[in-house]
Design an enzyme around this catalytic site. Sequence first.
Site, mmCIF file in Angstrom:
data_model
loop_
_atom_site.group_PDB
_atom_site.id
_atom_site.type_symbol
_atom_site.label_atom_id
_atom_site.label_comp_id
_atom_site.label_asym_id
_atom_site.label_seq_id
_atom_site.Cartn_x
_atom_site.Cartn_y
_atom_site.Cartn_z
ATOM 1 N N GLU A 223 -4.400 9.583 -1.495
ATOM 2 C CA GLU A 223 -4.560 8.281 -2.132
ATOM 3 C C GLU A 223 -4.894 8.382 -3.616
ATOM 4 O OE1 GLU A 223 -5.042 7.654 2.230
ATOM 5 O OE2 GLU A 223 -5.786 9.137 0.792
ATOM 6 N N HIS B 272 -11.365 1.600 10.506
ATOM 7 C CA HIS B 272 -10.137 0.818 10.360
ATOM 8 C C HIS B 272 -10.439 -0.683 10.325
ATOM 9 C CE1 HIS B 272 -8.604 4.673 11.833
ATOM 10 N NE2 HIS B 272 -7.411 4.328 11.369
#
Length: 683
Positions: free
Chosen positions: A423, A490
């Site tokens: 990322e 998540h």
Amino acid sequence: MHFDRKDYSNETLLHLYQGLLKPRLIEEKMLILLRQGKVSKWFSGIGQEAISVGSTLALEPDEYILPLHRNLGVFTGRNIPLDRLFAQWQGKNTGFTKGRDRSFHFGTNEHHIVGMISHLGPQLAVADGIALADKLEERPKVTLTYSGDGGASEGDFHEALNVAAVWQLPVIFMIENNGYGLSTPSNEQFRFKQFIDKGPAYGMQAIQVDGNNVLEVYDTVRRLAEGLRRNPRPVLIEALTFRMRGHEEASGTKYVPQEMFTEWAQRDPVENYEKWLMQEGVLDEEARLRFRETIKREIEEGLRIADATPMPTADVALELADMYAPVGELRGESIEPRAQETDAVAVSPLNSQFAILNSSLSTTTDKRYVDAISDGLRQSMERYPELVLMGQDIADYGGVFKVTDGFVGQFGKGRVRNTPLCESAIVGAGLGLSIKGKKSMVEMQFADFVTCGFNQIVNNLAKSHYRWGQNADVVVRMPTGAGSAAGPFHSQSNEAWFTHTPGLKVVFPSNPVDAKGLICAAIEDPNPVMFFEHKLLYRSLTAPVPDAYYTTPIGKAALVREGDEMSIITYGAGVHWATALADELGLSADILDLRTLLPWDEEAVRKTVEKNGRVIILHEDTLVGGLGGEIAAWIAEHCFEHLDAPVQRVASLDTAVPFAPPLEKVFLPQQRLRQTVEKLRNY
């Protein structure tokens, strides 16, 4: 030290000599000024000049270089006026950062240089983005970026090299191996013998050079750059060298064995090259003195101009304005929801009441929240050929939520790019694309994973325009939120991490109409935008969405329901929780959907508070440190005389997000919202 002139002319050899001499003489002057208190801090590159000088002069003037602390030769090699360099170091307005940053923490597109931030590693990924832009446009250009041996321990180093290798980007990674990371010797930094051992593991060529031999550095970089322009690919160069001063002057050099100074002093890059030139008859004593006197006069004149420049005067309005690049006239027609209960779109299990205000966009199609985002992205790709999408599994697979499904067929893999799991590198590449005039969208597979790119976002993207006027035209899409039993990694609502960061814009649509309009507006906006999308809304919420391209204004809230008992200020899924509860309880309430969290709409908040006097601020994020605290404080400061009751905050529990549905139900704020509404009604 052996110098091989090959077929280089005397003119080239003397050009390299001048290039070496200028940073050395500047440094000698700066060390004097430092002792006099006229320079606040200095990172010396004495002993390492041959690397920056040789590599800079080997490239074409319009090829980008990303230097570090000890690369003064890059800046002088690109002929930056010395008065501007000195003004930069003194914090003057005539520098490159208006006094907002120091040292070499700046960039200049005029000279094709992108300076560092203190975290050392992130600029490597920015180089990837610059090179990617060149490759997409089929420009035969090379990008050069530097890393020290210590900084190469950072994860950014690995990510940047891996991405460059996977995408075959024309980047030269120059590793200045001087044996120390500040005071930590190499044997406490890494266990391998030499950096060129890393090249084959990444699938790239790796070459070792004598970093004190300017001619060897110049010839190596020049030859490699010619090849990379024809056949784009990354290359790693390990330049062996030694710094003769401390990491910075205040740190000293007591940790370095004296015999190392004795050894490396004999390999001084300036003295050895000068001696060789004189032996070869390329340089004589008269010319040697003339070069030195000419450079010294240039230094003194530069200092005279810089010293005569006053220190900057703080202008609060300018400081605030410069955090963001100006937003030009938006290309898309703008629409907004209005508070209206008739003709409402009832959607199960979540209800949303809104009507499209602009009749010129009357052709609509029922779209789910996820489809509205996809539609906005697709139309933005059509409008902006410079827009590049990047993310894990977003190409043929279409992303884990299928937002970009089918995009590869329409736009190709050049613009819809699968990324490695890195990322930080991809966000950094987005800034690099911006430097070359492109736009980018980076998809985080889940908002939770943004932590791996956090530094790039809050320290590079967010501060770039404020520091040196370079906008970061990057949208980071963030699938967020709980309610699906996905557990702690998540399900997080982490928008408050970014609402605390000036320079970012933070957007969180609650319905399909805004989802499309805001993604289009975010991509049009030249500033970095964190775009939050609640996963639970993706396929549970449908509404008639205009088929044409349009934008929803960033920074403006929407009153989605009107009432006179109280005001509920919220965003995202909170809009639907509040609406459903109002229906159930027969509550007459203003429900204000913030839509944008940074900057949030102060005037809309003021208006509803002044009208009703009773306020609940609702969000899914945890309570402590959430945006609700900021808004509540603002209301207390600016609307206190209009309040009929204490401002109430309702949020999720101050825990991680639990996995088991019964635990998650208690974690989320719906039940506490009901209790707080009843409490406020009865206050």
